[in-house]
Scaffold this motif. Sequence first.
Motif, PDB file in Angstrom:
ATOM      1  N   VAL A 164       0.734  -0.778  -0.194  1.00 47.74           N
ATOM      2  CA  VAL A 164       0.159   0.014   0.019  1.00 47.74           C
ATOM      3  C   VAL A 164       1.106   1.106   0.195  1.00 47.74           C
ATOM      4  CG1 VAL A 164      -1.477   1.011   1.194  1.00 47.74           C
ATOM      5  CG2 VAL A 164      -1.708  -1.111   1.824  1.00 47.74           C
ATOM      6  N   ILE A 165       1.280   2.132  -1.020  1.00 45.61           N
ATOM      7  CA  ILE A 165       1.437   3.072  -0.860  1.00 45.61           C
ATOM      8  C   ILE A 165       0.945   4.554  -1.310  1.00 45.61           C
ATOM      9  CG2 ILE A 165       3.585   1.756  -1.744  1.00 45.61           C
ATOM     10  CD1 ILE A 165       2.736   2.788  -4.613  1.00 45.61           C
ATOM     11  N   GLU A 166       1.978   5.233  -1.365  1.00 48.23           N
ATOM     12  CA  GLU A 166       1.517   6.645  -1.950  1.00 48.23           C
ATOM     13  C   GLU A 166       2.611   7.886  -2.832  1.00 48.23           C
ATOM     14  OE1 GLU A 166      -0.116   9.487   1.125  1.00 48.23           O
ATOM     15  OE2 GLU A 166       1.403   8.975   2.414  1.00 48.23           O
ATOM     16  N   VAL A 167       2.102   8.145  -3.348  1.00 50.43           N
ATOM     17  CA  VAL A 167       3.268   9.001  -4.574  1.00 50.43           C
ATOM     18  C   VAL A 167       2.510  10.041  -4.748  1.00 50.43           C
ATOM     19  CG1 VAL A 167       3.244   5.882  -5.515  1.00 50.43           C
ATOM     20  CG2 VAL A 167       2.295   7.394  -6.846  1.00 50.43           C
ATOM     21  N   LYS A 168       3.911  10.872  -5.408  1.00 50.68           N
ATOM     22  CA  LYS A 168       3.441  12.148  -5.748  1.00 50.68           C
ATOM     23  C   LYS A 168       4.130  12.412  -7.195  1.00 50.68           C
ATOM     24  CE  LYS A 168       4.316  16.031  -3.272  1.00 50.68           C
ATOM     25  NZ  LYS A 168       5.084  16.671  -2.811  1.00 50.68           N
ATOM     26  N   GLY A 169       3.885  13.235  -8.306  1.00 45.47           N
ATOM     27  CA  GLY A 169       4.627  12.700  -9.597  1.00 45.47           C
ATOM     28  C   GLY A 169       4.002  13.658 -10.261  1.00 45.47           C
ATOM     29  N   ASP A 209      -3.664   6.584 -21.688  1.00 48.60           N
ATOM     30  CA  ASP A 209      -3.555   7.583 -22.157  1.00 48.60           C
ATOM     31  C   ASP A 209      -2.194   8.547 -21.981  1.00 48.60           C
ATOM     32  OD1 ASP A 209      -4.106   6.971 -24.761  1.00 48.60           O
ATOM     33  OD2 ASP A 209      -6.147   8.545 -24.390  1.00 48.60           O
ATOM     34  N   ILE A 210      -1.659   8.468 -20.196  1.00 47.51           N
ATOM     35  CA  ILE A 210      -0.709   8.736 -19.498  1.00 47.51           C
ATOM     36  C   ILE A 210      -0.162   7.903 -18.994  1.00 47.51           C
ATOM     37  CG2 ILE A 210      -2.046  11.336 -19.626  1.00 47.51           C
ATOM     38  CD1 ILE A 210      -2.282   9.220 -16.437  1.00 47.51           C
ATOM     39  N   GLU A 211       0.910   8.421 -17.752  1.00 51.26           N
ATOM     40  CA  GLU A 211       1.565   7.400 -16.737  1.00 51.26           C
ATOM     41  C   GLU A 211       2.001   8.612 -16.262  1.00 51.26           C
ATOM     42  OE1 GLU A 211       4.929   5.367 -18.957  1.00 51.26           O
ATOM     43  OE2 GLU A 211       5.856   7.139 -19.404  1.00 51.26           O
ATOM     44  N   VAL A 212       2.102   8.168 -14.576  1.00 52.63           N
ATOM     45  CA  VAL A 212       2.557   9.173 -13.073  1.00 52.63           C
ATOM     46  C   VAL A 212       3.856   9.105 -13.217  1.00 52.63           C
ATOM     47  CG1 VAL A 212       2.880  10.598 -11.441  1.00 52.63           C
ATOM     48  CG2 VAL A 212       0.833   9.847 -12.811  1.00 52.63           C
ATOM     49  N   LEU A 213       5.450   9.549 -14.204  1.00 48.76           N
ATOM     50  CA  LEU A 213       6.733  10.055 -13.117  1.00 48.76           C
ATOM     51  C   LEU A 213       6.660  10.127 -12.025  1.00 48.76           C
ATOM     52  CD1 LEU A 213       9.637   9.687 -13.905  1.00 48.76           C
ATOM     53  CD2 LEU A 213       9.623  12.172 -14.831  1.00 48.76           C
ATOM     54  N   ILE A 214       7.188   9.313 -10.864  1.00 49.12           N
ATOM     55  CA  ILE A 214       7.322   9.528  -9.764  1.00 49.12           C
ATOM     56  C   ILE A 214       8.300  10.477  -9.130  1.00 49.12           C
ATOM     57  CG2 ILE A 214       6.744   7.833  -7.248  1.00 49.12           C
ATOM     58  CD1 ILE A 214       6.418   5.579  -8.707  1.00 49.12           C
ATOM     59  N   SER A 215       8.289  11.244  -8.231  1.00 52.85           N
ATOM     60  CA  SER A 215       9.311  12.191  -7.613  1.00 52.85           C
ATOM     61  C   SER A 215       9.321  12.061  -5.957  1.00 52.85           C
ATOM     62  CB  SER A 215       8.652  13.303  -7.587  1.00 52.85           C
ATOM     63  OG  SER A 215       7.418  14.133  -7.142  1.00 52.85           O
ATOM     64  N   ASP A 216       7.867  11.092  -5.727  1.00 56.57           N
ATOM     65  CA  ASP A 216       8.000  11.348  -4.090  1.00 56.57           C
ATOM     66  C   ASP A 216       7.343   9.509  -3.748  1.00 56.57           C
ATOM     67  OD1 ASP A 216       8.439  11.434  -1.189  1.00 56.57           O
ATOM     68  OD2 ASP A 216       6.914  13.129  -1.545  1.00 56.57           O
TER      69      ASP A 216
END
Length: 567
Positions: free
Chosen positions: A69-74, A90-97
Amino acid sequence: MNKYTHHNNELTLKNLNQEVSLKGWVSKKRNLGGLIFIDLRDMHGITQLLCRPESPIYEEVSQLKNEYVIEVKGVVLERESKNNQILTGDIEVLISDLNVLNTAVNPPITISDQDNISEEVRLKYRYLDLRKPSSKSYLIKRSLITQQVRQTLLKNDFLELETPYLVKTTPEGAKEFIVPSRLYHGEGYALAQSPQIFKQLYMISGFEKYFQIARCFRDEDLRADRQLEFTQIDIEASFSKEEDIFNLSEEIMQAIFKNVLNKELKLPIEKMTYENAFNLYGSDKPDLRFELKLMDYTSKIKRFNIPLFENKEMVRALIVPNNPIFTRKYFDKLTEIVKKNHGDALAYVKNENNNLQGSIAKFVDTSLVEENHILFLIPGTYFNATNATGALRKQLGQDLNMIDENLESLVWIVDFPLFEYDENDQRLYARHHPFTAPKNASEFTTNPKDMIARAYDLVWNGYEVGGGSMRIYDQTIQNQMFETLGFTKEEIENKFGFFIDALKYGTPPHGGIAFGLDRIVMLATKTDNIKDVIAFPKTQSAKDLMMGSPSMIVEEQLEELGLKVVK
């Protein structure tokens, strides 16, 4: 980390270059040439996450496993390889945190709609099975249907009121669950089979319009559309007639179809008498999505002097086009179905290019069945032969793909018999329950067997989804009902004395209906297994595999209850 900005089915190309915060479970992780891709799942859907080798959190991301179980920012990017199977493809999220909220061991079942595990394993780990989108969708649809029903009833000025679960054990109806009393040894309660008496007492109390999403309990053998505990949409109204209940019920069903299923339900719903339904379809819950009616071949078959049909009250028949499915093995299967449903036997004759084949082919000629068709014949009493032919009709409809799955067939069945006669017990039983009003109360003393009930069932695609009646509100008629059922004055007083007493104080005319919520959701979601639409169901053998119940009662509990186990 910041507040979550989106669910995992929301992000599209409109969100490009936005910084977002997401949370959920790691559904799948893939390492492709150093690039790590993660499918992040929540109850709404999937979002693909991306982590590149140069990221400062790359090592931490590489340690993630399925169901963490995680939380991410990106930041939202456009995917090079798009996936049109999901809303966020159509999209993806580049994780920064990244923040790991909880770890997980390797689950015993695959969290995927493509798994092929047994039902027993699924139910043992039901809390994991419910993470699957398909499993979750059933319960989401259930919630939407429940809220739609509630809104419709509230709009019609019904009050949502509760009734007890622990009640007095009563005769008639299904077997009850008994709850021993700790305070009064040798005495106990029953778990309510339905709120029937209490909702009538609400009418006597002057509430006029009642409903409840009620839990009910019956100690019956399970099947695909039945559980030990189930949910009933229970409705009662004073100063009402049959048409009032029909109109309200149709408004409820139309709202479900329109606002939850996005389908049109044309009103009014057709009405069919019990007599016609049973005679034409061999069932009081006919599936009208296919046109195959039962026929009476008693006189037609008599001229052939077939030993199998000698001295039989009736011979019921079905005719269908010939089909490769009709093999010896298949006929054996149909014969078993006929016998299980009280038919004396199953005979058949096939006309293939004017060449007769089958179990009675040597006794008949081609005038009995048209070319390239097959005739099924079932002898017996009217009731048994008709009931068995109805079961045969249902099986043939399924196996010959005669049912149009895009159709929705709803029909009211009305004018039920008030009583059923049991040959073994040599007595009458109430067809519905002993509080159902008769159409003509004067016949209690002259012709009780043939009395018609002011009762009605709503049938959807061959399943009873609702049943109700106008109630007896006159104490004299209620006493006549109990006496006709064979109760002594002492039994009436012991079992129903409080209710008979309540009827003395000015009871309004009233009636109602109860819908089976589980069955409605089962039909609305196109599953044939009621366990799919119940969060934590029992198996067909009445066991809860997840909790391990029923379980042994410890000696201390038995002593406290004043009980002993007889082995």
